[in-house]
Scaffold this motif. Structure first.
Motif, mmCIF file in Angstrom:
data_model
loop_
_atom_site.group_PDB
_atom_site.id
_atom_site.type_symbol
_atom_site.label_atom_id
_atom_site.label_comp_id
_atom_site.label_asym_id
_atom_site.label_seq_id
_atom_site.Cartn_x
_atom_site.Cartn_y
_atom_site.Cartn_z
ATOM 1 N N ALA A 152 -33.669 3.071 -14.766
ATOM 2 C CA ALA A 152 -32.515 3.727 -15.382
ATOM 3 C C ALA A 152 -31.889 4.740 -14.446
ATOM 4 O O ALA A 152 -30.660 4.884 -14.392
ATOM 5 C CB ALA A 152 -32.933 4.407 -16.686
ATOM 6 N N ARG A 153 -32.723 5.436 -13.673
ATOM 7 C CA ARG A 153 -32.165 6.438 -12.765
ATOM 8 C C ARG A 153 -31.389 5.790 -11.638
ATOM 9 O O ARG A 153 -30.305 6.239 -11.275
ATOM 10 C CB ARG A 153 -33.282 7.324 -12.202
ATOM 11 N N VAL A 154 -31.952 4.726 -11.058
ATOM 12 C CA VAL A 154 -31.230 4.027 -9.994
ATOM 13 C C VAL A 154 -29.902 3.492 -10.517
ATOM 14 O O VAL A 154 -28.859 3.615 -9.864
ATOM 15 C CB VAL A 154 -32.090 2.885 -9.417
ATOM 16 N N LYS A 155 -29.913 2.910 -11.720
ATOM 17 C CA LYS A 155 -28.672 2.384 -12.299
ATOM 18 C C LYS A 155 -27.684 3.511 -12.587
ATOM 19 O O LYS A 155 -26.472 3.355 -12.407
ATOM 20 C CB LYS A 155 -28.980 1.616 -13.582
ATOM 21 N N GLY A 156 -28.194 4.666 -13.042
ATOM 22 C CA GLY A 156 -27.310 5.802 -13.299
ATOM 23 C C GLY A 156 -26.652 6.312 -12.043
ATOM 24 O O GLY A 156 -25.445 6.597 -12.014
ATOM 25 N N MET A 157 -27.446 6.446 -10.969
ATOM 26 C CA MET A 157 -26.878 6.890 -9.704
ATOM 27 C C MET A 157 -25.912 5.848 -9.144
ATOM 28 O O MET A 157 -24.886 6.182 -8.539
ATOM 29 C CB MET A 157 -27.984 7.182 -8.693
ATOM 30 N N ALA A 158 -26.237 4.573 -9.362
ATOM 31 C CA ALA A 158 -25.313 3.514 -8.942
ATOM 32 C C ALA A 158 -24.006 3.605 -9.706
ATOM 33 O O ALA A 158 -22.931 3.321 -9.164
ATOM 34 C CB ALA A 158 -25.948 2.136 -9.149
ATOM 35 N N ALA A 159 -24.073 4.023 -10.971
ATOM 36 C CA ALA A 159 -22.848 4.167 -11.764
ATOM 37 C C ALA A 159 -21.936 5.236 -11.178
ATOM 38 O O ALA A 159 -20.702 5.087 -11.182
ATOM 39 C CB ALA A 159 -23.192 4.500 -13.213
ATOM 40 N N VAL A 160 -22.528 6.333 -10.673
ATOM 41 C CA VAL A 160 -21.705 7.354 -10.014
ATOM 42 C C VAL A 160 -20.997 6.759 -8.810
ATOM 43 O O VAL A 160 -19.791 6.945 -8.610
ATOM 44 C CB VAL A 160 -22.567 8.563 -9.587
ATOM 45 N N GLY A 337 -29.788 4.110 -3.268
ATOM 46 C CA GLY A 337 -31.091 4.393 -2.683
ATOM 47 C C GLY A 337 -31.157 5.796 -2.123
ATOM 48 O O GLY A 337 -32.165 6.506 -2.278
ATOM 49 N N TYR A 338 -30.076 6.226 -1.505
ATOM 50 C CA TYR A 338 -29.977 7.575 -0.943
ATOM 51 C C TYR A 338 -29.963 8.645 -2.022
ATOM 52 O O TYR A 338 -30.643 9.678 -1.896
ATOM 53 C CB TYR A 338 -28.715 7.618 -0.078
ATOM 54 N N THR A 339 -29.232 8.422 -3.114
ATOM 55 C CA THR A 339 -29.103 9.455 -4.141
ATOM 56 C C THR A 339 -30.245 9.438 -5.147
ATOM 57 O O THR A 339 -30.669 10.493 -5.626
ATOM 58 C CB THR A 339 -27.763 9.306 -4.888
ATOM 59 N N ALA A 340 -30.768 8.245 -5.485
ATOM 60 C CA ALA A 340 -31.822 8.172 -6.494
ATOM 61 C C ALA A 340 -33.210 8.377 -5.904
ATOM 62 O O ALA A 340 -34.088 8.937 -6.571
ATOM 63 C CB ALA A 340 -31.764 6.826 -7.216
ATOM 64 N N GLY A 341 -33.428 7.922 -4.682
ATOM 65 C CA GLY A 341 -34.759 7.970 -4.090
ATOM 66 C C GLY A 341 -35.437 9.331 -4.168
ATOM 67 O O GLY A 341 -36.544 9.450 -4.722
ATOM 68 N N PRO A 342 -34.818 10.398 -3.658
ATOM 69 C CA PRO A 342 -35.506 11.701 -3.691
ATOM 70 C C PRO A 342 -35.645 12.291 -5.086
ATOM 71 O O PRO A 342 -36.539 13.096 -5.324
ATOM 72 C CB PRO A 342 -34.635 12.583 -2.789
ATOM 73 N N THR A 343 -34.783 11.900 -6.039
ATOM 74 C CA THR A 343 -34.904 12.453 -7.395
ATOM 75 C C THR A 343 -36.190 12.008 -8.068
ATOM 76 O O THR A 343 -36.653 12.652 -9.012
ATOM 77 C CB THR A 343 -33.709 12.042 -8.289
ATOM 78 N N LEU A 344 -36.765 10.910 -7.597
ATOM 79 C CA LEU A 344 -37.997 10.390 -8.186
ATOM 80 C C LEU A 344 -39.226 11.166 -7.732
ATOM 81 O O LEU A 344 -40.326 10.951 -8.246
ATOM 82 C CB LEU A 344 -38.160 8.911 -7.813
ATOM 83 N N LEU A 345 -39.034 12.074 -6.775
ATOM 84 C CA LEU A 345 -40.165 12.776 -6.175
ATOM 85 C C LEU A 345 -40.198 14.259 -6.508
ATOM 86 O O LEU A 345 -41.083 14.976 -6.027
ATOM 87 C CB LEU A 345 -40.116 12.597 -4.648
ATOM 88 N N ILE A 346 -39.264 14.744 -7.324
ATOM 89 C CA ILE A 346 -39.182 16.174 -7.600
ATOM 90 C C ILE A 346 -39.107 16.430 -9.104
ATOM 91 O O ILE A 346 -38.935 15.502 -9.888
ATOM 92 C CB ILE A 346 -37.965 16.826 -6.897
ATOM 93 N N GLY A 347 -39.211 17.708 -9.488
ATOM 94 C CA GLY A 347 -39.195 18.087 -10.890
ATOM 95 C C GLY A 347 -37.800 18.328 -11.432
ATOM 96 O O GLY A 347 -36.821 18.438 -10.690
ATOM 97 N N ARG A 348 -37.706 18.435 -12.770
ATOM 98 C CA ARG A 348 -36.420 18.602 -13.438
ATOM 99 C C ARG A 348 -35.695 19.863 -12.984
ATOM 100 O O ARG A 348 -34.485 19.865 -12.768
ATOM 101 C CB ARG A 348 -36.624 18.636 -14.957
ATOM 102 N N GLU A 349 -36.421 20.954 -12.829
ATOM 103 C CA GLU A 349 -35.795 22.227 -12.466
ATOM 104 C C GLU A 349 -35.247 22.212 -11.038
ATOM 105 O O GLU A 349 -34.492 23.101 -10.652
ATOM 106 C CB GLU A 349 -36.797 23.368 -12.629
ATOM 107 N N GLU A 350 -35.587 21.179 -10.268
ATOM 108 C CA GLU A 350 -35.099 21.046 -8.892
ATOM 109 C C GLU A 350 -33.924 20.087 -8.768
ATOM 110 O O GLU A 350 -33.333 19.975 -7.686
ATOM 111 C CB GLU A 350 -36.235 20.552 -7.990
ATOM 112 N N GLN A 351 -33.576 19.378 -9.857
ATOM 113 C CA GLN A 351 -32.579 18.311 -9.750
ATOM 114 C C GLN A 351 -31.190 18.836 -9.404
ATOM 115 O O GLN A 351 -30.455 18.211 -8.633
ATOM 116 C CB GLN A 351 -32.530 17.494 -11.048
#
Length: 415
Positions: A152-160, A337-351
């Motif tokens: 869902a996150r990859v698809k969301g970032m792809a939507a942007v 891949g560039y925008t979603a990849g790092p979001t999978l490795l960090i916490g919500r307060e860092e997004q």
């Protein structure tokens, strides 16, 4: 350092309907920007500005994106999305309305020379650059906040990225067609489009309740080992794009021998081809492939490299259009891949901070690349395209060989 896992129960679940509105905001502000792209080259020549001065103007906008993106990204989590977007669109409407007046005065000869150049930098560069810096980080931070699985996150970032590509198509059509009625027509259309965006935000976007906000969003360092390989790959991709984006109008006009009005129309068609490639990638290829971020970067990098190599050759309009289509397709695959990849490795307060860093990294590529691209074009027309292809080759080798991307394909965890 590994952040504590965020409890998904604390994430907002009642505001998913806000995603289409945020994507609409991204679309409209980029539509305003892209409507100007087909006419920026012929406009510069009509008002008597040199190629390098247009490059400096675009670079000034990029500097403001670098300086303000992380601020906007974190404020979108602490203030809320609506206040940030209202401020951004108000600034965009004012600066682009004044820019239209300035361009008209330049075409009539009422303002010329250094004064015209300085005002171009202030309005199109500093003012609009600060405004546009707020919008993608706000949307990306929100999508990272409400998505609960990797797909869902990859698809969301792809939507942007997809709405940016659709804006490229729409802007190419609007700017190219309106330029047939005179270069002033697209300039008038831009603040009108931005006003529509402002009204959409004011009347449709709701403010989050306090419990959905994060009072102290975490600042992300671009050197954070979880994210810097992705940032470096994105930096290289957008640097390569920056070398050719501003000079596309000059390439069209000089290779095909066109006048100013026809150049605007044909440049709009070339940008339309790039937009079609990007939209095809992010609405069809990315959602249906199910590829992880690292794979998207690798496949997209190879395809974009092919496009840059084809663009080096001066062999008429068909090859030119095919080249920019490949560039758009490749970058369209790689961007999620560039925008979603790092979001999978960090916490919500860092997004929010991460979204700002991504925006700043993208903006940084346009600090030097447009000015360098236009300067190199003045030395030898193929030189900026050759430089872009060399950079894209380096990026492709990097994402194929760096250990972070091998681990990302097997060990990504949603935080």
């Amino acid at each position: 350092m590994t952040p504590p896992t965020t409890d998904t129960a604390t994430r907002p679940t009642t505001s998913r309907s806000q995603i289409p509105l945020l994507l609409g905001a991204v679309f409209l502000i980029y539509l305003g920007q892209m409507t100007l792209n087909p006419i920026i080259a012929p406009l510069s020549r009509e008002v008597g500005l040199a190629e390098w001065q247009i490059g400096v103007t675009i670079s000034a906008a990029a500097i403001m994106i670098v300086l303000t993106s992380q601020f906007w990204g974190r404020r979108s989590q602490s203030w809320g999305r609506k206040p940030v977007l209202v401020a951004a669109f108000c600034l965009a409407v004012v600066t682009m309305a004044l820019f239209a007046v300035l361009a008209w005065l330049g075409m009539t000869g009422a303002i010329t020379g250094t004064l015209l150049f300085v005002l171009f930098v202030i309005l199109r560069g500093i003012g609009f650059g600060t405004a546009i810096a707020a919008v993608p980080p706000t949307a990306q931070a929100y999508i990272a906040d409400v998505t609960t699985d990797e797909s869902a996150r990859v698809k969301g970032m792809a939507a942007v990225g997809a709405v940016q590509g659709i804006a490229m198509i729409g802007g190419s059509i609007v700017g190219g067609l309106l330029s047939a009625f005179g270069l002033i027509s697209p300039l008038i259309a831009v603040p009108i489009l931005l006003t529509v965006g402002l009204a959409l935000i004011v009347f449709r976007l709701r403010r989050e309740p306090r419990h959905e906000l994060i009072q102290a969003p975490v600042r992300i360092s671009p050197l954070d080992p979880r994210v810097w390989p992705f940032l470096l790959a994105g930096f290289g991709m957008f640097t390569a794009l920056g070398f050719i984006q501003v000079i596309t109008g000059f390439i069209v006009q000089d290779r095909l021998g066109l006048d100013a009005a026809t150049t605007g129309l044909v440049t709009g068609g070339a940008l339309l081809a790039a937009g079609v490639g990007m939209v095809l990638a992010q609405t069809v290829v990315v959602p249906r492939s199910g590829w992880k971020p690292a794979t998207l970067l690798r496949v997209g990098g190879v395809i974009a490299l092919m496009g840059f190599l084809v663009l080096i050759v001066d062999a008429g309009s068909v090859l030119l259009f095919a080249a920019v289509l490949l560039v758009g397709l490749g970058l369209g695959i790689a961007m999620p891949g560039y925008t979603a990849g790092p979001t999978l490795l960090i916490g919500r307060e860092e997004q929010g901070g991460l979204a700002g860093v991504i925006g700043a990294t993208t903006g940084l590529t346009f600090v030097i690349a447009p000015t360098a691209g236009t300067a190199l074009y003045g030395l030898w027309a193929p030189l900026p395209v050759i430089t872009a292809a060399a950079i894209m080759l380096i990026v492709t080798v990097f994402v194929l060989t760096h250990p972070r991307f091998r681990r990302a394909n097997t060990a990504s965890r949603l935080r």
